[in-house]
Scaffold this motif. Structure first.
Motif, short mmCIF file in Angstrom:
data_model
loop_
_atom_site.label_atom_id
_atom_site.label_comp_id
_atom_site.label_asym_id
_atom_site.label_seq_id
_atom_site.Cartn_x
_atom_site.Cartn_y
_atom_site.Cartn_z
N VAL A 399 -5.79 -6.11 10.91
CA VAL A 399 -5.88 -5.18 10.10
C VAL A 399 -4.88 -4.37 9.45
N ALA A 400 -4.80 -4.53 8.24
CA ALA A 400 -3.47 -3.81 7.67
C ALA A 400 -3.22 -2.24 8.02
N ASP A 401 -4.30 -1.45 7.71
CA ASP A 401 -4.26 -0.10 8.07
C ASP A 401 -5.92 0.71 8.20
N ASP A 402 -5.64 1.99 7.93
CA ASP A 402 -6.97 2.41 8.01
C ASP A 402 -7.61 2.79 6.60
N GLY A 403 -6.95 1.97 5.58
CA GLY A 403 -7.56 2.12 4.26
C GLY A 403 -7.17 3.59 3.58
N SER A 404 -6.29 4.29 3.93
CA SER A 404 -5.96 5.54 3.19
C SER A 404 -4.97 5.54 2.37
N GLY A 405 -4.70 4.31 2.12
CA GLY A 405 -3.43 3.81 0.79
C GLY A 405 -4.03 4.02 -0.65
#
Length: 807
Positions: A399-405
């Motif tokens: 998973v790339a990150d928590d989706g907060s980008g």
């Protein structure tokens, strides 16, 4: 491969390689394939247009670079050895593989590949593989226009197709495969009576590639089935004769386990030596020592494991030792080098303490000895069931990150990406295609993910435009973005996460951008809509999809949102989990648009609820649905490769069900056997037997039902386990070969008709010119003018120019 310590001229040439500068310029710097051919014992880059074509007299290096969603590069390094390549070239390929491995810090997983015995990992790098006779030392032949050498190509393989030149004779044909007879400007596609739909479709792709790419569209394609050949086919083949029976798709590769052996490779004594450490049915992870190199042998494949603290000589000589270890075995035995800490799933599965991977339960191969290939052995239902039980359905995505980008969303309209209103982010239409651009920070640097989402009802041109614009966006970012193709219903958790539990798929969409199509925009505008909310294990797997507005679409295990002109109902089944309820709340917040929200528990529905659905109806209730402690699991059952296999399908959807196969759906308190309309009898029988063994192995109660479901007649208790099941999509089987052939023949006939029309127009123009000339000649004759050139001007010719002045 030749020993790098060999003596004599051959050994001298190989030792000379150590002094050469590297042949590799910045390898593995971006995702994709890089291929080098061994020429004069050097690695020479191969142009991309030649990828997939291999000469049997050469050896090659193939580097596959893959970028995870976390921005990390992983490498697979294959060195491929042609059946007629020299020992010098094979040794150079092995040495250059070590050199390239060193340049990449030892990160690649190395694979030794031999012609005709390639691994699935290697074949997966290419859509098709073509073998050619000769090699770099053979030089190049002069190409003369319309002069071609007749050849017969054997086309084999349902996933990655192999194309191999074979003897031009009727004895080469067999009833189970597809062959392409290339006679220059006449190309024949011959289909054996036992060839599968997929093999025929692949064969047609090969024939069309020769016709369009190699012959510029000038060749004529003729398709013929066994027993219905035209005389010209046999004449081009050299004569008619009997055709051999079908042969099984026997593959030298497989993931089956034979007797396991663990062998230590160490230079503690001053030179590399091998010592057997263990032999038996299981190995322990603790047997591996980081200070040494180990050979792990399961008869079907040999792994060379390189410990982090192994000496330089052990690391460099490990692969060579592994190759020597396989001496006396069939040439197809694979040798794969893995590094400590980067072990692939298949390697881990050989150890008791490592959890088995989610790979196909393939028990089709048996141990081999000597140089004679044995017949394919079919695994028992009990073995297949054990493979199903051991399979992991865990999330493998990095998973790339928590989706907060930063998220941007575009819809394809008239072939162009049009920004979507931010207020409707997360809302997709099944008839459209989209691009979702996500920008985030990775290790302090800006990174980009480009998802291009393809609706199940979107047109081919829209889907192509989405892929094209995703690539253009990547190019504009300097090629640093990660592109992810997403089909409707198969959304990865990270994409779902970007929309905070508000991913909704609506029916309908915009019309195609082609103005000559009869498409029109289609949306549900009657004010009544029903949405199915389903998920398991968290918000990352929970989403909503529009379904038919009838009571039979409901089920007790999930939540549903019903929109009417006056109200928005949030219906929660008795078995719905808290994540589904929370997602349903978020979906209601997006879709209600001023309607009054009314939460409804199963069993307490008001009359207005049932009226909007056209009245009450039967639907799967909590008494027949499984306990919500484990998601349903879907397995593909197929014998397309020659032996019956079972393969798990993670994040399954309705689109996974193919008419040519059988599937097992485990829902906890029952196992369904879904039978496609084109499945064969072996698949049907083995699937039912495997399902029964699986129920017993899983420890289910004795009265657990095994239910057979036929394509097109699925009951609600089956369809309720698929998000947004579309009953209107009753799949009528469309033979991929027949569809492609009909299109190719139509295009060929249209091209021939256009050519004939052009010739007729040219002939008519010439006839008109002749008639006009005759008419002018006759007119002059009747007026008394001398008969001459009809196009001659009536005015006298001007006098000649004066001579030049004297010097």
């Amino acid at each position: 491969a030749a020993s790098l310590r060999a003596s004599g001229p051959e050994g001298g040439r190989l030792r000379h390689l150590r002094k050469m500068s590297s042949d590799f310029a910045n390898p593995g710097s971006k995702p994709g394939l890089e291929i080098w051919r061994i020429e004069s014992l050097a690695a020479v880059p191969l142009p991309a247009k030649d990828f997939g074509t291999f000469y049997d007299g050469d050896s090659y290096l193939v580097l596959k670079t893959t970028e995870t969603t976390g921005g990390k590069y992983v490498y697979d390094l294959f060195f491929w050895l042609g059946s007629e390549s020299s020992q010098d070239e094979q040794g150079a390929a092995a040495y250059k593989a070590v050199e390239l491995d060193d340049l990449l810090g030892g990160a690649p997983v190395q694979h030794r590949e031999v012609q005709d015995c390639e691994s699935d990992s290697f074949l997966g790098c290419f859509k098709k593989i073509s073998y050619e006779k000769g090699g770099v030392k053979s030089g190049f032949r002069k190409v003369e226009r319309d002069v071609y050498e007749t050849r017969l190509l054997h086309v084999k393989g349902s996933r990655t197709v192999r194309i191999k030149p074979v003897a031009i004779d009727h004895t080469t044909l067999n009833a189970g495969d597809v062959f392409v007879l290339d006679a220059g400007l006449s190309i024949y596609l011959w289909n054996g009576s036992g060839a599968s739909h997929k093999e025929k479709a692949k064969g047609l792709e090969v024939a069309l590639a020769i016709k369009d790419d190699e012959r510029g569209g000038r060749a004529k394609l003729t398709a013929c089935d066994q027993g219905a050949e035209e005389a010209a086919f046999w004449e081009a083949l050299g004569g008619q004769g009997p055709v051999a029976a079908a042969t099984p798709d026997d593959s030298p590769t497989g993931s089956s386990k034979g007797a396991l052996k663990l062998v230590r490779v160490s230079d503690a004594s001053g030179s590399l030596s091998t010592t057997e450490v263990a032999c038996g049915d299981t190995l322990e992870r603790s047997m591996l020592d980081s200070k040494d190199v180990f050979i792990v042998d399961n008869e079907a494949e040999v792994f060379v494991w390189v410990g982090k603290e192994a000496t330089a000589d052990e690391k460099k000589g490990g692969m060579e030792t592994g190759v020597k270890y396989t001496a006396g075995r069939p040439k197809g035995v694979r040798v794969t080098k893995v590094s400590e800490g980067a072990e692939p799933a298949l390697f881990k599965s050989l150890f008791k303490s490592w959890k088995p991977p989610a790979t196909p339960a393939d028990f089709s191969m048996v141990g081999r000895s000597g140089n004679v290939a044995q017949a394919t052995a079919q695994a028992s239902a009990a073995d297949l069931a054990k493979g199903m039980s051991d399979c992991s359905f865990g999330e493998s995505e990095d998973v790339a990150d928590d989706g907060s980008g930063k998220t941007e969303m575009f819809r394809i309209e008239d072939f162009e990406p049009v920004p979507v209103d931010q207020a409707t982010y997360g809302q997709f239409f099944a008839g459209d295609s989209y691009i979702v651009k996500y920008t985030y920070l990775s290790s302090g640097r800006e990174a980009t993910l480009l998802y291009f989402w393809l609706g199940k009802d979107s047109t081919t041109d829209e889907q192509g435009a989405a892929a094209l614009h995703a690539k253009q966006m990547d190019d504009n970012l300097g090629g640093q973005a990660t592109q992810v193709r997403v089909t409707m219903g198969k959304e990865p958790p990270h994409l779902v996460r970007l929309f905070g539990g508000k991913l909704v798929v609506h029916s309908g969409g915009r019309a195609s951008g082609f103005k000559n199509k009869g498409d029109e925009d289609s949306y549900d505008e009657d004010g009544v809509a029903l949405y199915h909310v389903k998920g398991f294990g968290g918000a990352d797997s929970t989403k909503a999809a529009q379904v038919a507005e009838v009571a039979t679409s409901l089920n007790s295990g999930d939540c549903f949102v019903l929109l009417t002109p006056a109200a928005a109902f949030l219906w929660a089944g008795n078995g719905a989990n808290e994540t589904e309820k929370a997602t349903a709340q978020a979906v209601c917040g997006v879709l209600k648009q001023g309607r009054k929200l009314q939460e409804v528990a199963e069993g307490g529905e008001p009359d207005a609820f049932w009226e909007a659905l056209g009245g009450k109806g039967e639907y799967p209730s909590s008494s027949v649905l499984p306990e919500p402690d484990r998601p349903a699991r879907l397995f593909l059952c197929s014998n397309a490769t020659g032996a019956f296999k079972v393969e798990p399908l993670a994040h399954f959807s309705q689109s996974d069900l193919e008419e040519g196969d059988v599937y097992l759906l485990d829902v906890g308190n029952a196992v369904f056997v879904w039978v496609g309309s084109e499945a064969n009898e072996l698949e049907k029988g083995m699937a039912a037997e495997t399902a029964a063994s699986y129920v017993a192995l899983e420890g289910y109660s004795a009265d657990t039902a095994v239910l057979t479901v036929k394509s097109g007649s699925e009951p609600p208790i089956f369809t309720s386990h698929f998000l947004g099941w579309d009953a209107s999509r009753a799949k009528v089987f469309l033979d991929p070969y027949e569809a492609k052939l009909a299109k190719a023949m139509a295009e060929q006939e249209a091209a021939q008709a256009a050519e004939e029309e052009a010739r007729a127009a040219s002939a008519a123009a010439k006839a008109d010119a002749v008639a006009k000339a005759e008419a002018e000649r006759a007119s002059k004759a009747s007026s008394g003018a001398p008969d001459g050139d009809p196009f001659e001007d009536d005015e006298p010719e001007p006098p000649p120019p004066p001579p030049p002045p004297p010097p």
